[in-house]
Design a protein around this motif. Structure first.
Motif, mmCIF file in Angstrom:
data_model
loop_
_atom_site.group_PDB
_atom_site.id
_atom_site.type_symbol
_atom_site.label_atom_id
_atom_site.label_comp_id
_atom_site.label_asym_id
_atom_site.label_seq_id
_atom_site.Cartn_x
_atom_site.Cartn_y
_atom_site.Cartn_z
ATOM 1 N N LEU A 7 0.734 -1.138 -0.146
ATOM 2 C CA LEU A 7 0.047 0.051 0.060
ATOM 3 C C LEU A 7 0.941 1.340 0.056
ATOM 4 O O LEU A 7 0.589 2.266 -0.625
ATOM 5 N N ALA A 8 2.037 1.243 0.817
ATOM 6 C CA ALA A 8 2.928 2.310 0.722
ATOM 7 C C ALA A 8 3.442 2.462 -0.640
ATOM 8 O O ALA A 8 3.595 3.712 -1.018
ATOM 9 N N THR A 9 3.921 1.508 -1.368
ATOM 10 C CA THR A 9 4.223 1.474 -2.781
ATOM 11 C C THR A 9 3.445 2.113 -3.771
ATOM 12 O O THR A 9 3.737 2.942 -4.432
ATOM 13 N N ALA A 10 2.186 1.653 -3.658
ATOM 14 C CA ALA A 10 1.033 2.393 -4.309
ATOM 15 C C ALA A 10 0.939 3.715 -4.142
ATOM 16 O O ALA A 10 0.679 4.586 -5.136
ATOM 17 N N GLY A 11 0.892 4.134 -2.919
ATOM 18 C CA GLY A 11 0.821 5.620 -2.685
ATOM 19 C C GLY A 11 2.032 6.329 -3.167
ATOM 20 O O GLY A 11 1.563 7.409 -3.677
ATOM 21 N N GLU A 12 3.049 5.966 -2.994
ATOM 22 C CA GLU A 12 4.169 6.741 -3.645
ATOM 23 C C GLU A 12 4.109 6.661 -5.058
ATOM 24 O O GLU A 12 4.530 7.836 -5.902
ATOM 25 N N MET A 13 3.788 5.597 -5.998
ATOM 26 C CA MET A 13 3.502 5.557 -7.295
ATOM 27 C C MET A 13 2.354 6.582 -7.596
ATOM 28 O O MET A 13 2.700 7.391 -8.730
ATOM 29 N N ALA A 14 1.397 6.703 -7.026
ATOM 30 C CA ALA A 14 0.374 7.507 -7.551
ATOM 31 C C ALA A 14 0.761 9.032 -7.085
ATOM 32 O O ALA A 14 0.436 10.185 -7.608
ATOM 33 N N GLY A 15 1.284 9.126 -5.737
ATOM 34 C CA GLY A 15 1.892 10.602 -5.499
ATOM 35 C C GLY A 15 3.147 11.144 -6.309
ATOM 36 O O GLY A 15 3.203 12.419 -6.286
ATOM 37 N N SER A 16 3.665 10.430 -6.660
ATOM 38 C CA SER A 16 5.100 10.959 -7.228
ATOM 39 C C SER A 16 4.970 11.289 -8.940
ATOM 40 O O SER A 16 6.021 11.806 -9.154
ATOM 41 N N THR A 17 3.793 11.269 -9.340
ATOM 42 C CA THR A 17 3.528 11.907 -10.517
ATOM 43 C C THR A 17 3.364 13.143 -10.764
ATOM 44 O O THR A 17 2.828 13.831 -9.842
#
Length: 122
Positions: free
Chosen positions: A44-54
């Motif tokens: 879930l942290a990885t998914a949040g970073e992927m969505a937030g880093s764009t």
């Protein structure tokens, strides 16, 4: 006389091994659930970073890329929740077997106490 003593010792060993096995199985289930919950948190942290880093222009691609880890993380979090763990351990203490999906996931490493387990008081 010898055979009576020998059979009493053998029955005592069998009784003690089954008692210890129940506690070890409960410990292994707890260890499995903790391990899998940490894995779901990481997904879930990885998914949040992927969505937030764009950027704004790449927001759709970030959401699409983060959707797969988020879906797996949410399903794993529900499957290995603390409520389900408590329900399984409670039913196991009452004599019911551990569900097959959880039994299949148990490995030898879950039954061994590590140094960290002892220090954490588990």
């Amino acid at each position: 006389m010898k055979s009576w003593v020998l059979s009493a010792v053998a029955w005592g060993c069998f009784a003690l091994s089954s008692y210890g096995q129940g506690r070890d199985t409960a410990f292994a289930v707890h260890k499995l659930f903790v391990q899998r919950r940490r894995g779901s948190d990481a997904l879930l942290a990885t998914a949040g970073e992927m969505a937030g880093s764009t950027t704004v222009a790449g927001a759709v691609s970030g959401l699409v890329a983060g959707a797969a880890p988020a879906a797996v993380g949410f399903s794993r979090a529900a499957r290995f929740s603390t409520e389900r763990e408590a329900a399984i351990l409670s039913s196991y203490a009452n004599g019911w077997p551990i569900p097959a999906d959880v039994r299949r996931k148990l490995r030898r490493k879950h039954f061994h106490r590590t140094r960290q387990d002892v220090l954490m008081g588990r």
